[in-house]
Design an enzyme around this catalytic site. Sequence first.
Site, PDB file in Angstrom:
ATOM      1  N   GLY A  15       0.812  -1.212   0.000  1.00 24.22           N
ATOM      2  CA  GLY A  15       0.000   0.000   0.000  1.00 24.22           C
ATOM      3  C   GLY A  15       0.847   1.263   0.000  1.00 24.22           C
ATOM      4  N   LEU A  16       1.782   1.338   0.930  1.00 27.15           N
ATOM      5  CA  LEU A  16       2.632   2.527   1.035  1.00 27.15           C
ATOM      6  C   LEU A  16       3.614   2.591  -0.143  1.00 27.15           C
ATOM      7  CD1 LEU A  16       3.287   4.947   2.783  1.00 27.15           C
ATOM      8  CD2 LEU A  16       4.620   3.466   4.285  1.00 27.15           C
ATOM      9  N   ASP A  35      10.076  -6.524  -4.184  1.00 27.74           N
ATOM     10  CA  ASP A  35       8.973  -7.040  -3.359  1.00 27.74           C
ATOM     11  C   ASP A  35       8.848  -8.542  -3.624  1.00 27.74           C
ATOM     12  OD1 ASP A  35       6.272  -5.355  -2.029  1.00 27.74           O
ATOM     13  OD2 ASP A  35       6.200  -7.534  -2.206  1.00 27.74           O
ATOM     14  N   GLY A  71       7.998  -6.096   4.374  1.00 27.55           N
ATOM     15  CA  GLY A  71       7.868  -6.880   5.598  1.00 27.55           C
ATOM     16  C   GLY A  71       6.409  -7.079   5.938  1.00 27.55           C
ATOM     17  N   ASN A 110       4.501   3.176  14.760  1.00 25.48           N
ATOM     18  CA  ASN A 110       3.998   3.614  16.077  1.00 25.48           C
ATOM     19  C   ASN A 110       3.824   2.412  17.012  1.00 25.48           C
ATOM     20  OD1 ASN A 110       0.819   2.957  16.297  1.00 25.48           O
ATOM     21  ND2 ASN A 110       1.307   3.403  14.170  1.00 25.48           N
ATOM     22  N   TYR A 138       4.873  -7.784  16.000  1.00 26.35           N
ATOM     23  CA  TYR A 138       5.113  -6.844  14.895  1.00 26.35           C
ATOM     24  C   TYR A 138       5.826  -5.584  15.403  1.00 26.35           C
ATOM     25  CZ  TYR A 138       3.901  -3.022  11.720  1.00 26.35           C
ATOM     26  OH  TYR A 138       3.953  -1.907  10.919  1.00 26.35           O
ATOM     27  N   SER A 167      -0.340   6.314  10.553  1.00 29.24           N
ATOM     28  CA  SER A 167      -1.237   5.626   9.600  1.00 29.24           C
ATOM     29  C   SER A 167      -1.170   6.388   8.290  1.00 29.24           C
ATOM     30  CB  SER A 167      -2.689   5.668  10.093  1.00 29.24           C
ATOM     31  OG  SER A 167      -2.807   5.078  11.354  1.00 29.24           O
ATOM     32  N   ARG A 176      -8.982   7.578  16.156  1.00 29.14           N
ATOM     33  CA  ARG A 176      -7.558   7.495  16.503  1.00 29.14           C
ATOM     34  C   ARG A 176      -6.680   8.053  15.381  1.00 29.14           C
ATOM     35  NH1 ARG A 176      -4.000   3.576  14.845  1.00 29.14           N
ATOM     36  NH2 ARG A 176      -2.061   3.481  16.034  1.00 29.14           N
TER      37      ARG A 176
HETATM   38  P1  NAI Z   1       1.824  -3.707   3.019  1.00 28.55           P
HETATM   39  O1  NAI Z   1       1.521  -4.944   3.782  1.00 28.55           O
HETATM   40  O2  NAI Z   1       0.773  -3.142   2.120  1.00 28.55           O
HETATM   41  O3  NAI Z   1       3.152  -3.893   2.172  1.00 28.55           O
HETATM   42  C1  NAI Z   1       4.249  -4.650   2.620  1.00 28.55           C
HETATM   43  C2  NAI Z   1       4.923  -5.237   1.409  1.00 28.55           C
HETATM   44  O4  NAI Z   1       6.039  -6.002   1.873  1.00 28.55           O
HETATM   45  C3  NAI Z   1       4.016  -6.183   0.621  1.00 28.55           C
HETATM   46  O5  NAI Z   1       3.950  -5.794  -0.734  1.00 28.55           O
HETATM   47  C4  NAI Z   1       4.669  -7.550   0.785  1.00 28.55           C
HETATM   48  O6  NAI Z   1       4.585  -8.367  -0.379  1.00 28.55           O
HETATM   49  C5  NAI Z   1       6.109  -7.173   1.095  1.00 28.55           C
HETATM   50  N1  NAI Z   1       6.771  -8.225   1.872  1.00 28.55           N
HETATM   51  C6  NAI Z   1       6.324  -8.822   3.003  1.00 28.55           C
HETATM   52  N2  NAI Z   1       7.177  -9.771   3.415  1.00 28.55           N
HETATM   53  C7  NAI Z   1       8.197  -9.769   2.515  1.00 28.55           C
HETATM   54  C8  NAI Z   1       9.383 -10.517   2.383  1.00 28.55           C
HETATM   55  N3  NAI Z   1       9.697 -11.485   3.258  1.00 28.55           N
HETATM   56  N4  NAI Z   1      10.188 -10.271   1.339  1.00 28.55           N
HETATM   57  C9  NAI Z   1       9.890  -9.293   0.435  1.00 28.55           C
HETATM   58  N5  NAI Z   1       8.762  -8.537   0.499  1.00 28.55           N
HETATM   59  C10 NAI Z   1       7.939  -8.770   1.531  1.00 28.55           C
HETATM   60  O7  NAI Z   1       2.252  -2.615   4.121  1.00 28.55           O
HETATM   61  P2  NAI Z   1       2.278  -1.041   3.971  1.00 28.55           P
HETATM   62  O8  NAI Z   1       1.102  -0.484   4.626  1.00 28.55           O
HETATM   63  O9  NAI Z   1       2.583  -0.682   2.581  1.00 28.55           O
HETATM   64  O10 NAI Z   1       3.524  -0.692   4.910  1.00 28.55           O
HETATM   65  C11 NAI Z   1       4.842  -0.635   4.388  1.00 28.55           C
HETATM   66  C12 NAI Z   1       5.825  -0.612   5.544  1.00 28.55           C
HETATM   67  O11 NAI Z   1       5.552   0.494   6.391  1.00 28.55           O
HETATM   68  C13 NAI Z   1       5.756  -1.855   6.423  1.00 28.55           C
HETATM   69  O12 NAI Z   1       7.059  -2.171   6.857  1.00 28.55           O
HETATM   70  C14 NAI Z   1       4.914  -1.402   7.599  1.00 28.55           C
HETATM   71  O13 NAI Z   1       5.238  -2.131   8.762  1.00 28.55           O
HETATM   72  C15 NAI Z   1       5.302   0.061   7.705  1.00 28.55           C
HETATM   73  N6  NAI Z   1       4.241   0.867   8.293  1.00 28.55           N
HETATM   74  C16 NAI Z   1       3.148   1.197   7.542  1.00 28.55           C
HETATM   75  C17 NAI Z   1       2.152   1.990   8.082  1.00 28.55           C
HETATM   76  C18 NAI Z   1       1.003   2.448   7.260  1.00 28.55           C
HETATM   77  O14 NAI Z   1       0.228   3.262   7.760  1.00 28.55           O
HETATM   78  N7  NAI Z   1       0.842   2.023   6.011  1.00 28.55           N
HETATM   79  C19 NAI Z   1       2.215   2.410   9.484  1.00 28.55           C
HETATM   80  C20 NAI Z   1       3.408   2.008  10.185  1.00 28.55           C
HETATM   81  C21 NAI Z   1       4.397   1.276   9.588  1.00 28.55           C
HETATM   82  C1  15L Z   2       0.968  -0.042  11.215  1.00 29.52           C
HETATM   83  O1  15L Z   2       2.100  -0.230  11.653  1.00 29.52           O
HETATM   84  C2  15L Z   2       0.397  -0.897  10.152  1.00 29.52           C
HETATM   85  O2  15L Z   2       1.379  -1.372   9.256  1.00 29.52           O
HETATM   86  C3  15L Z   2      -0.681  -0.162   9.354  1.00 29.52           C
HETATM   87  O3  15L Z   2      -1.377  -1.117   8.570  1.00 29.52           O
HETATM   88  C4  15L Z   2      -1.656   0.536  10.286  1.00 29.52           C
HETATM   89  O4  15L Z   2      -2.374  -0.387  11.004  1.00 29.52           O
HETATM   90  C5  15L Z   2      -0.910   1.484  11.211  1.00 29.52           C
HETATM   91  O5  15L Z   2       0.176   0.853  11.856  1.00 29.52           O
HETATM   92  C6  15L Z   2      -1.795   2.114  12.300  1.00 29.52           C
HETATM   93  O6  15L Z   2      -1.394   2.132  13.466  1.00 29.52           O
HETATM   94  O7  15L Z   2      -2.856   2.624  11.945  1.00 29.52           O
END
Ligand code: NAI
Ligand code: 15L
Length: 269
Positions: A15-16, A35, A71, A110, A138, A167, A176
């Site tokens: 997503g991000l 990815d 991740g 967070n 996590y 978020s 929140r």
């Molecule tokens: P997401 O779940 O949409 O994307 C994560 C991506 O990582 C996926 O495309 C997945 O295929 C890839 N992935 C997972 N395991 C893998 C592996 N072993 N090897 C290679 N690729 C792998 O998550 P999102 O929302 O895009 O978040 C991106 C990052 O930002 C994550 O690390 C998440 O923890 C962090 N994050 C995101 C927040 C948000 O609001 N979107 C909030 C806080 C942290």
């Molecule tokens: C995160 O760390 C998650 O990756 C994201 O999906 C949201 O849940 C976000 O925190 C949140 O706290 O809203």
Amino acid sequence: MPAPRTVLLTGAAGGLGTLMRGLLPAYGYDLRLFDLTPVEGEPDAVTADLGDKDALREAVRGVDAVIHLAGISLEAPFEKILRSNIEGTYNLYEAAREEGVGRIVFASSNHAIGYTPRPLAGDPLIPVDTPRRPDTFYGLSKSFGEDLAQLYWDKHGMETVSVRIGSCFMEPTSVRMLSVWMSPGDGARLFHAALTAEDVRHTVVYGSSDNTRLWWDLTTARSLGYDPQDDSEQYADKLIAEHGELDPENPDHAHLGGHFVTNPPIWPY
Ligand code: NAI
Ligand code: 15L
């Protein structure tokens, strides 16, 4: 450090990652994508697991910096978190060290401090040096990532900005999130600042917009040159009418990590 131009974006299919693929090229970056899941419409993206050390080494070769988003982004059994988030982040840092990459922007969360009580009216904002209190395995993996980043600065002189993202979605969808939301535009501004600021060593920042109901201190993020332009307040009336104000007696509302404290969403794969 000269301004980075070629940047590896891990987690590019997520997503991000998808939001940042759209926004970061306007800052002049040439993105290399990585990815586990194929990145739609991007035949040159590397499709590999963070466990594949050779693929990682090749992916980081020649880049100026890495934005590490890949991740598990929700709660999961410890063994899965261990593989993707803990070992995976270690593999990425080792590959970057071996290839001489000087700067990583690490997507922390967070949830590394999710058990921290959220501030009530009149309380001070949460500083970046608040003790870590992960709310899940996590969140624990993000805490590990921040420590790994510190180790690689102290031992190897590799710089990291750890961004404790709130978020980051198109719009906030809960009360929140009015406090922790980061607009995609501000996300790109913050990543750009984290890539270009001088002498960051290992810096921890919160990742959010300049929300009226902010819970944490953005001073450190601003010190990198981050100048947030958005505020979630425009969504407040609608969300509060739908869900009501936060109730400090409800544990989901009393902690910074929200429902990750009591009933975290589980990684579906
Ligand atoms: P997401 O779940 O949409 O994307 C994560 C991506 O990582 C996926 O495309 C997945 O295929 C890839 N992935 C997972 N395991 C893998 C592996 N072993 N090897 C290679 N690729 C792998 O998550 P999102 O929302 O895009 O978040 C991106 C990052 O930002 C994550 O690390 C998440 O923890 C962090 N994050 C995101 C927040 C948000 O609001 N979107 C909030 C806080 C942290
Ligand atoms: C995160 O760390 C998650 O990756 C994201 O999906 C949201 O849940 C976000 O925190 C949140 O706290 O809203």
